[in-house]
Scaffold this active site. Structure first.
Site, PDB file in Angstrom:
ATOM      1  N   GLU A  16      86.836  27.999  -5.774  1.00 47.43           N
ATOM      2  CA  GLU A  16      87.552  27.938  -7.048  1.00 47.43           C
ATOM      3  C   GLU A  16      87.668  26.511  -7.566  1.00 47.43           C
ATOM      4  O   GLU A  16      87.505  26.261  -8.763  1.00 47.43           O
ATOM      5  CB  GLU A  16      88.937  28.568  -6.904  1.00 47.43           C
ATOM      6  CG  GLU A  16      88.904  30.069  -6.742  1.00 47.43           C
ATOM      7  CD  GLU A  16      90.284  30.676  -6.590  1.00 47.43           C
ATOM      8  OE1 GLU A  16      91.273  29.923  -6.425  1.00 47.43           O
ATOM      9  OE2 GLU A  16      90.370  31.912  -6.627  1.00 47.43           O
ATOM     10  N   GLU A  28      90.647  32.140   2.997  1.00 45.57           N
ATOM     11  CA  GLU A  28      91.416  31.626   1.861  1.00 45.57           C
ATOM     12  C   GLU A  28      91.056  30.169   1.568  1.00 45.57           C
ATOM     13  O   GLU A  28      90.944  29.771   0.405  1.00 45.57           O
ATOM     14  CB  GLU A  28      92.917  31.759   2.117  1.00 45.57           C
ATOM     15  CG  GLU A  28      93.782  31.358   0.939  1.00 45.57           C
ATOM     16  CD  GLU A  28      93.576  32.248  -0.274  1.00 45.57           C
ATOM     17  OE1 GLU A  28      93.319  31.692  -1.376  1.00 45.57           O
ATOM     18  OE2 GLU A  28      93.663  33.478  -0.141  1.00 45.57           O
ATOM     19  N   GLU A  40      97.830  25.453  -3.247  1.00 42.24           N
ATOM     20  CA  GLU A  40      97.417  26.861  -3.219  1.00 42.24           C
ATOM     21  C   GLU A  40      98.558  27.750  -2.729  1.00 42.24           C
ATOM     22  O   GLU A  40      98.864  27.801  -1.539  1.00 42.24           O
ATOM     23  CB  GLU A  40      96.187  27.041  -2.320  1.00 42.24           C
ATOM     24  CG  GLU A  40      94.989  26.199  -2.724  1.00 42.24           C
ATOM     25  CD  GLU A  40      94.419  26.582  -4.082  1.00 42.24           C
ATOM     26  OE1 GLU A  40      94.581  27.759  -4.510  1.00 42.24           O
ATOM     27  OE2 GLU A  40      93.805  25.715  -4.731  1.00 42.24           O
TER      28      GLU A  40
END
Length: 123
Positions: A77, A70, A29
């Protein structure tokens, strides 16, 4: 986790899974890496900018909040992507809501830093 993992054994296994998750976020990420780097730079600045421990925890905590949100957004996701590559309005909505959560955490951090800096230098 296997049945029977309680107490210290549970703590050790949970810690291992958490560290594995942090490593995966760091490797996969880009946004997490960027925010982590910014948090590492801003932590010493927080100690300099804040005048007392309450301000330090507000400044550092707002950075950590961004990282936490996050991580949750990345988890959402990944789950959505795991379900399938086809476009679906609920998949898009889930990703958009996760992104909005990150934006709100960033706004919170920006307001926290801005108000404490304002008080320090202009107040």
């Amino acid at each position: 986790m296997k049945p029977g993992h309680t107490g210290w054994r549970h703590l050790v296994h949970s810690t291992r899974y958490s560290l594995k998750g942090l490593g995966a976020a760091y490797r996969h990420e880009a946004a997490f890496r960027q925010e982590l780097g910014l948090c590492l730079v801003m932590t010493p600045l927080a100690v300099w900018l804040g005048r007392e421990p309450v301000e330090w925890i507000l400044l550092i905590g707002s950075c950590l909040l961004v990282l936490i949100v996050e991580l949750l957004n990345s988890a959402i996701e990944n789950v959505v992507d795991r379900i399938g590559p086809e476009r679906h309005k609920l998949s898009g909505r889930a990703k958009d809501i996760g992104s909005a959560a990150v934006m709100m955490a960033l706004l919170t951090a920006g307001l926290t830093w801005g108000l404490i800096a304002w008080d320090r230098f202009l107040g």
